[in-house]
Structures are given as structure tokens and as C-alpha cells.
Scaffold this motif. Structure first.
Motif, PDB file in Angstrom:
ATOM      1  N   THR A  80       4.693  -3.889   6.155  1.00  0.00           N
ATOM      2  CA  THR A  80       4.773  -5.104   6.873  1.00  0.00           C
ATOM      3  C   THR A  80       5.975  -6.026   6.529  1.00  0.00           C
ATOM      4  O   THR A  80       6.666  -6.648   7.106  1.00  0.00           O
ATOM      5  CB  THR A  80       3.522  -5.724   7.463  1.00  0.00           C
ATOM      6  OG1 THR A  80       2.876  -6.090   6.177  1.00  0.00           O
ATOM      7  CG2 THR A  80       2.927  -4.932   8.174  1.00  0.00           C
ATOM      8  N   ASP A  81       5.847  -6.249   5.303  1.00  0.00           N
ATOM      9  CA  ASP A  81       6.632  -7.564   4.364  1.00  0.00           C
ATOM     10  C   ASP A  81       7.799  -7.099   3.874  1.00  0.00           C
ATOM     11  O   ASP A  81       8.613  -7.792   3.182  1.00  0.00           O
ATOM     12  CB  ASP A  81       5.841  -8.183   3.521  1.00  0.00           C
ATOM     13  CG  ASP A  81       4.507  -8.722   4.197  1.00  0.00           C
ATOM     14  OD1 ASP A  81       4.264  -8.529   5.548  1.00  0.00           O
ATOM     15  OD2 ASP A  81       3.679  -9.512   3.466  1.00  0.00           O
ATOM     16  N   VAL A  82       7.978  -5.642   3.531  1.00  0.00           N
ATOM     17  CA  VAL A  82       9.363  -5.174   2.754  1.00  0.00           C
ATOM     18  C   VAL A  82      10.107  -4.242   3.684  1.00  0.00           C
ATOM     19  O   VAL A  82      11.169  -4.634   4.044  1.00  0.00           O
ATOM     20  CB  VAL A  82       8.726  -4.590   1.515  1.00  0.00           C
ATOM     21  CG1 VAL A  82      10.023  -3.917   0.804  1.00  0.00           C
ATOM     22  CG2 VAL A  82       7.960  -5.628   0.647  1.00  0.00           C
ATOM     23  N   ASP A  83       9.468  -3.053   3.869  1.00  0.00           N
ATOM     24  CA  ASP A  83      10.150  -1.916   4.394  1.00  0.00           C
ATOM     25  C   ASP A  83      10.723  -2.257   5.761  1.00  0.00           C
ATOM     26  O   ASP A  83      11.802  -2.295   6.287  1.00  0.00           O
ATOM     27  CB  ASP A  83       9.385  -0.689   4.474  1.00  0.00           C
ATOM     28  CG  ASP A  83       8.885  -0.255   3.215  1.00  0.00           C
ATOM     29  OD1 ASP A  83       9.575  -0.674   2.261  1.00  0.00           O
ATOM     30  OD2 ASP A  83       7.946   0.603   3.048  1.00  0.00           O
ATOM     31  N   THR A  84       9.867  -2.686   6.626  1.00  0.00           N
ATOM     32  CA  THR A  84      10.425  -3.206   8.159  1.00  0.00           C
ATOM     33  C   THR A  84      11.348  -4.150   8.098  1.00  0.00           C
ATOM     34  O   THR A  84      12.258  -3.877   9.158  1.00  0.00           O
ATOM     35  CB  THR A  84       9.052  -3.355   8.834  1.00  0.00           C
ATOM     36  OG1 THR A  84       8.141  -2.278   9.063  1.00  0.00           O
ATOM     37  CG2 THR A  84       9.351  -3.887  10.611  1.00  0.00           C
ATOM     38  N   LEU A 375      12.510   6.170   5.905  1.00  0.00           N
ATOM     39  CA  LEU A 375      12.268   6.792   4.697  1.00  0.00           C
ATOM     40  C   LEU A 375      13.103   6.258   3.698  1.00  0.00           C
ATOM     41  O   LEU A 375      13.042   6.136   2.719  1.00  0.00           O
ATOM     42  CB  LEU A 375      11.786   8.015   4.840  1.00  0.00           C
ATOM     43  CG  LEU A 375      10.810   8.591   5.593  1.00  0.00           C
ATOM     44  CD1 LEU A 375      10.724  10.204   5.751  1.00  0.00           C
ATOM     45  CD2 LEU A 375       9.392   8.264   4.726  1.00  0.00           C
ATOM     46  N   ARG A 376      14.512   6.359   4.108  1.00  0.00           N
ATOM     47  CA  ARG A 376      15.742   5.958   3.328  1.00  0.00           C
ATOM     48  C   ARG A 376      15.633   4.557   2.818  1.00  0.00           C
ATOM     49  O   ARG A 376      15.826   4.417   1.536  1.00  0.00           O
ATOM     50  CB  ARG A 376      17.076   6.249   3.953  1.00  0.00           C
ATOM     51  CG  ARG A 376      18.169   6.204   3.009  1.00  0.00           C
ATOM     52  CD  ARG A 376      19.537   6.669   3.630  1.00  0.00           C
ATOM     53  NE  ARG A 376      19.983   5.684   4.733  1.00  0.00           N
ATOM     54  CZ  ARG A 376      21.026   4.917   4.466  1.00  0.00           C
ATOM     55  NH1 ARG A 376      21.732   5.080   3.392  1.00  0.00           N
ATOM     56  NH2 ARG A 376      21.561   3.960   5.193  1.00  0.00           N
ATOM     57  N   VAL A 377      14.895   3.890   3.804  1.00  0.00           N
ATOM     58  CA  VAL A 377      14.705   2.400   3.198  1.00  0.00           C
ATOM     59  C   VAL A 377      13.637   2.391   2.115  1.00  0.00           C
ATOM     60  O   VAL A 377      13.846   1.803   0.931  1.00  0.00           O
ATOM     61  CB  VAL A 377      14.428   1.638   4.335  1.00  0.00           C
ATOM     62  CG1 VAL A 377      14.061   0.181   4.000  1.00  0.00           C
ATOM     63  CG2 VAL A 377      15.490   1.290   5.429  1.00  0.00           C
ATOM     64  N   MET A 378      12.550   3.137   2.206  1.00  0.00           N
ATOM     65  CA  MET A 378      11.528   3.031   1.527  1.00  0.00           C
ATOM     66  C   MET A 378      11.803   3.521   0.086  1.00  0.00           C
ATOM     67  O   MET A 378      11.352   3.254  -0.992  1.00  0.00           O
ATOM     68  CB  MET A 378      10.289   3.998   2.189  1.00  0.00           C
ATOM     69  CG  MET A 378       9.635   3.505   3.088  1.00  0.00           C
ATOM     70  SD  MET A 378       8.233   4.492   3.667  1.00  0.00           S
ATOM     71  CE  MET A 378       7.344   4.395   2.289  1.00  0.00           C
ATOM     72  N   LEU A 379      13.014   4.727   0.144  1.00  0.00           N
ATOM     73  CA  LEU A 379      13.246   5.014  -1.224  1.00  0.00           C
ATOM     74  C   LEU A 379      14.425   4.462  -1.754  1.00  0.00           C
ATOM     75  O   LEU A 379      15.348   4.606  -2.779  1.00  0.00           O
ATOM     76  CB  LEU A 379      13.720   6.660  -1.029  1.00  0.00           C
ATOM     77  CG  LEU A 379      12.873   7.419  -0.575  1.00  0.00           C
ATOM     78  CD1 LEU A 379      13.061   8.677  -0.289  1.00  0.00           C
ATOM     79  CD2 LEU A 379      11.720   7.576  -1.958  1.00  0.00           C
ATOM     80  N   SER A 380      14.724   3.151  -1.433  1.00  0.00           N
ATOM     81  CA  SER A 380      15.618   2.069  -2.041  1.00  0.00           C
ATOM     82  C   SER A 380      14.950   1.753  -3.243  1.00  0.00           C
ATOM     83  O   SER A 380      13.921   1.427  -3.354  1.00  0.00           O
ATOM     84  CB  SER A 380      16.150   1.106  -0.949  1.00  0.00           C
ATOM     85  OG  SER A 380      15.078   0.215  -0.556  1.00  0.00           O
ATOM     86  N   LYS A 381      15.845   1.306  -4.054  1.00  0.00           N
ATOM     87  CA  LYS A 381      15.491   0.499  -5.500  1.00  0.00           C
ATOM     88  C   LYS A 381      14.681  -0.618  -5.076  1.00  0.00           C
ATOM     89  O   LYS A 381      13.716  -1.105  -5.718  1.00  0.00           O
ATOM     90  CB  LYS A 381      16.592   0.288  -6.445  1.00  0.00           C
ATOM     91  CG  LYS A 381      16.074  -0.214  -7.657  1.00  0.00           C
ATOM     92  CD  LYS A 381      17.151  -0.229  -8.757  1.00  0.00           C
ATOM     93  CE  LYS A 381      16.907  -0.746  -9.970  1.00  0.00           C
ATOM     94  NZ  LYS A 381      17.926  -0.694 -11.104  1.00  0.00           N
ATOM     95  N   ALA A 382      15.329  -1.545  -4.011  1.00  0.00           N
ATOM     96  CA  ALA A 382      14.573  -2.804  -3.993  1.00  0.00           C
ATOM     97  C   ALA A 382      13.235  -2.815  -3.138  1.00  0.00           C
ATOM     98  O   ALA A 382      12.360  -3.361  -3.509  1.00  0.00           O
ATOM     99  CB  ALA A 382      15.489  -3.482  -2.795  1.00  0.00           C
ATOM    100  N   ALA A 383      13.123  -1.612  -2.449  1.00  0.00           N
ATOM    101  CA  ALA A 383      11.818  -1.260  -1.397  1.00  0.00           C
ATOM    102  C   ALA A 383      10.796  -0.814  -2.563  1.00  0.00           C
ATOM    103  O   ALA A 383       9.551  -1.344  -2.688  1.00  0.00           O
ATOM    104  CB  ALA A 383      12.011  -0.547  -0.497  1.00  0.00           C
TER     105      ALA A 383
END
Length: 481
Positions: A80-84, A375-383
Motif C-alpha cells: 500500500t505504501d511502496v509498491d502501489t 512485479l517488475r516494480v516490486m523487484l526494483s532496488k528501491a521497492a
């Protein structure tokens, strides 16, 4: 959780340990049907867009996506606070519909079968879906294009190139059309016996390395008016299954567990399994609170936070799950499972650690490419960095948490991982491959620990359940090498 240490750990060392686990599983299955439910799902119109450097997966920038997250030990704030928010910033015209549940199978399986599935699903918890069946039914999207796509925020690398070795392999299956990845195993978990370091220090108790030391410690804890060992029988008996099988793996090496995964006849009758069950059965008979059979995990964990329970078998998500219940007098630490015999083939320092927490995109949803993009967002370094901050758990994104100040529990887990060296093993996979066998193992563990079951009964029950699965032609079979 406010009690954070200032120690800066070698994060690369910790993440390299992930390479030691999760790389040996090579499932094999034929794609036997298009969908378990069949019917209208095949007619679902799916959103697509034009591939480009900015849109490597070819999503429709305006198409909505739906995600479902398991609400458990890792919480839901990372979603809710990061990936989305990261996804929405990249694709502002794509509406993200979010929901969380502890009943994944109950909530999601009917939707998968009816063709009304979410686009990205976190399959976890005691009510997780049989992922082997999902792959068999063609309900999980092929993630080949995701792993080949450029990283969301690491220039010059594909998504696969940013992950620890084995991360892609663990979610890869052999199908009639070749080997393909279907799952992202995102969180890296360290398993062991968790305890309150401040309570142990106060009483002069030390972590045992032999079984004799372990039972002697349990005697001291019991004399102090504290339940020595326990877990929740109502919904967390798989914690105890992992304890038994981790001990078996240390007695006889991981090959014992591979034989179980491969449904080898007699695997559950192996001496290492029986020795481990005998040892833990004695702990159940002498040192467990029988009322725990009817309690849920958070109820038992709260008793530990209140120093009514000393030792709890769990994974490194525990500290985050109990953050609201931790007092200044409580500091999580973890120890390896003690050696059961004097001839265990793995040392007392050996541990079970693995990539876990399955996320997948639905092949039958309205926007599978959008699910992959999430999922690509989740697998980012920042996330991944923010995930570790929020959950006190590592991810499979290599180096994402380098230099991060972490909590006492994760610091202890890192120390245990470092001392294990090369003696880190993944454990077993039957719990995600064969739901019937997973259910049987939970029941058998509870019988062993709470109802006076003996080791041979445990082995017999599991051998029977294993061979029933092996002989059931309707269940897709997987092979581990």
C-alpha cells in the motif's frame, strides 16, 4: 518496532547466502488443461499495449490492475505504501485495485476457476493455494518476459540480472512447451528457534547446540515457571513440520528431504525422519503447553512476548509480525535447531533458509502484463529496500539493503547465517507442490506434539499420505534434483 540496532551488517554476505538455497528444485509437469474451471475465462479480453523502452512488457497504460496480498507476518504496508505508489507514479492512468486477505485459497481459487482472477496474487499463509495445480491448469502467467525486461531502476541490467542466484530457478517449471518461470519467490527467510535475548541473559541461559543441552535448558525454563517450547496448533502447525524436517535434514543431509519431495517410497520411514520425530515428540510430551493446540499463531506469539513462552519455531518474519507487542524488555534473537544425535551429518550451526513468499501474475486475468509490471516494480532496488525496512525481511534483489541498519532479530538471523557458512539448506518443497501432503503433515505434527503420538505413527501416517499422492494420477508430479 522501535528497538533498532546501529550495527551495519555486510548485506552482500547475507544476500550471497541466498545463492546457497532455492536452486535445486526442477519441477516437471505437463500442461494438462487450460484451466481447472474452464469455460468463460478463455474468452476474457486481455489488456495489451505497445512495447517500448519505457514500456518493455507492453502494458496498456490506461488499463486497471487488481492485486491481492496475503495479510500475514510481512504485513501489507509494502504494497500500500511502496509498491502501489511506485506503480501509480509510473502509470498514473492505470487504476490499482488492492485487497488483502488471510484466506487466499478461499478467496482467490473460485475466481481463478471462473476466469475473474486478480492480475497479481501473493499466494501464502495457512490457506495458500496448491501452486502445482495452478501451474498445471495454465493459470499462472509465464514470467519469461518479466525476467528478460530491463530492471525498473538499475540501469543496464535485466530484472533477472539484479536477483540473487537461484531466484528465477526456484519458480521455474518444466512444461510440455519447455522450462518456464511462473513465480517470484520474493522474501528471503531464515528459520530457527526464536527467543527473548533479554530473558535469556537475565537468567544466564545460553543457546544449546546438542539435544541434551536443549532438554536441560527446557528443564531450567520449566522450573522458572515458563513454558519452554510451543507453537500454535490451530493454524501454524507447519512451523512444527519445518522444525521436525530441519532436524531430519541435519541428521541425514538434505537428500532426506529431496526424497520426500520426490515421493520416493519409504522416504518418510528413513531413520533421520524417525529420529527427528522421536526427539521432538519428547519435547511435546514434556515441555509444551497442551492448550496451544487450539490457539492461533499470534496468540502463542503474544505469550512469548509476555515471557510466558520461551522458545518458538518460526521464520524471520516473526519480529515484524509482533512489532506492536514488543516491549522494552523483549529483544528477538534466533538460534539454530540443536543437533539431535552425536552423528548428525550437518553441524549444529547448519540452518534452513530459503527464498519464499510466492507472487505470481494470473494468465487468465484481464491484465496479466499489468500484473507482471507490478512485479517488475516490486523487484526494483528501491521497492526491495523499503520492503526490508518495513518488514525486517530480506528480498531476492541482490544488494538492495546494503548498509541498512536493521533490527535485533534480523541482526541475530544474519549472525546465525554467517556462522552457518556453506551449511545452509533450502529444506523441502512438497508443501507447495502437494496440498494434500502438506495438510497431512500439519495434522501428523499436531498429533505427535499434542496428542501423545509416537514417532513411528508420525512416519506411518506421512508415508501413507505420500504414497496416496504418488498413486493419484490426477495430481501433477514434480521432480527435485
Amino acid at each position: 518496532m522501535s528497538d533498532i540496532t546501529n550495527s551495519e551488517l555486510d548485506r552482500r554476505t547475507l544476500l550471497r547466502r541466498a545463492a546457497a538455497v532455492g536452486i535445486a528444485a526442477t519441477p516437471a509437469v505437463g500442461m494438462l488443461s487450460a484451466c481447472v474451471g474452464g469455460g468463460e475465462d478463455d474468452k476474457t479480453e486481455q489488456a495489451t499495449g505497445t512495447k517500448s523502452a519505457e514500456n518493455p512488457l507492453g502494458i496498456d497504460p490506461k488499463a486497471p490492475i487488481e492485486i491481492v496480498i496475503f495479510d500475514g507476518g510481512l504485513g501489507t504496508k509494502y504494497a500500500t505504501d511502496v509498491d502501489t505508489p511506485m506503480y501509480s507514479k509510473k502509470w498514473p492512468e492505470s487504476k490499482v485495485t488492492y485487497s488483502a486477505t488471510q484466506q487466499i485459497a478461499t478467496t482467490i481459487k473460485p475466481r481463478l476457476n471462473s476466469g475473474d482472477s486478480p492480475d497479481m496474487i501473493n499466494n501464502s499463509g495457512s490457506d495458500l493455494m496448491d501452486f502445482g495445480a495452478i501451474v498445471k491448469a495454465g493459470q499462472a502467467a509465464d514470467l519469461t518476459d518479466l525476467f528478460a525486461a530491463p530492471s525498473f531502476d538499475i540501469e543496464g541490467k535485466t530484472v533477472a540480472e539484479t536477483l540473487v542466484p537461484g531466484a528465477v530457478e526456484q519458480g521455474t517449471y518444466d512444461t510440455d512447451s519447455g522450462r518456464k518461470p511462473f513465480a517470484v519467490n520474493y522474501s528471503f527467510t531464515v528459520f530457527g528457534l526464536y527467543y527473548n535475548k533479554k530473558l535469556f541473559d537475565k537468567n544466564g541461559w545460553t543457546a544449546p547446540t546438542t539435544w541434551a543441552d536443549f532438554t536441560a535448558l527446557c528443564d531450567k525454563i520449566k522450573a522458572a515457571g515458563i513454558t519452554p517450547f510451543g507453537y500454535a496448533g490451530a493454524n501454524a502447525s507447519y512451523y512444527m513440520v519445518r522444525a521436525i524436517l530441519t532436524s531430519a535434514g541435519k541428521i541425514g543431509t538434505e537428500q532426506v528431504l529431496k526424497d520426500i519431495d520426490n515421493l520416493k517410497p519409504g522416504a518418510w520411514q528413513a531413520p533421520a525422519i524417525k529420529q527427528a520425530a522421536e526427539a521432538w515428540g519428547q519435547i511435546g510430551a514434556k515441555y509444551i503447553n497442551k492448550s496451544f493446540l487450539g490457539l492461533k499463531h499470534t496468540e502463542v506469539q503474544l505469550q512469548q512476548n509476555q515471557d510466558k513462552l520461551a522458545i518458538y519455531p518460526c521464520g524471520s518474519w516473526l519480529e515484524n509480525e509482533q512489532a506492536a507487542s514488543i516491549t522494552p524488555n523483549f529483544e528477538y534473537a534466533v538460534m539454530p535447531y540443536p543437533s539431535v544425535t552425536g552423528s548428525d551429518q550437518l553441524p549444529a550451526t547448519a540452518i534452513n533458509a530459503a527464498a519464499g513468499e510466492v507472487y505470481f501474475a494470473s494468465a487468465k486475468g484481464k491484465n496479466p502484463q499489468g500484473g507482471k509490471e507490478y512485479l517488475r516494480v516490486m523487484l526494483s532496488k528501491a521497492a526491495a529496500l523499503e520492503f526490508t525496512k518495513l518488514t525486517k525481511s530480506l528480498t531476492v534483489v541482490a544488494g538492495a539493503a546494503d548498509g541498512l541498519t536493521i533490527s535485533p532479530g534480523l541482526t541475530s538471523a544474519n549472525d546465525m547465517l554467517s556462522k552457518a557458512g556453506k551449511d545452509v539448506f533450502m529444506g523441502y518443497l512438497f508443501d507447495t507442490w502437494y496440498k494434500k501432503l502438506d495438510d497431512a503433515s500439519r495434522e501428523a505434527a499436531n498429533t505427535l506434539m499434542f496428542n501423545g503420538g509416537d514417532a513411528q505413527k508420525f512416519c506411518d501416517a506421512m508415508e501413507k499420505a505420500s504414497q496416496e499422492v504418488a498413486k493419484d494420477s490426477s495430481i501433477a508430479k514434480f521432480t527435485r534434483v
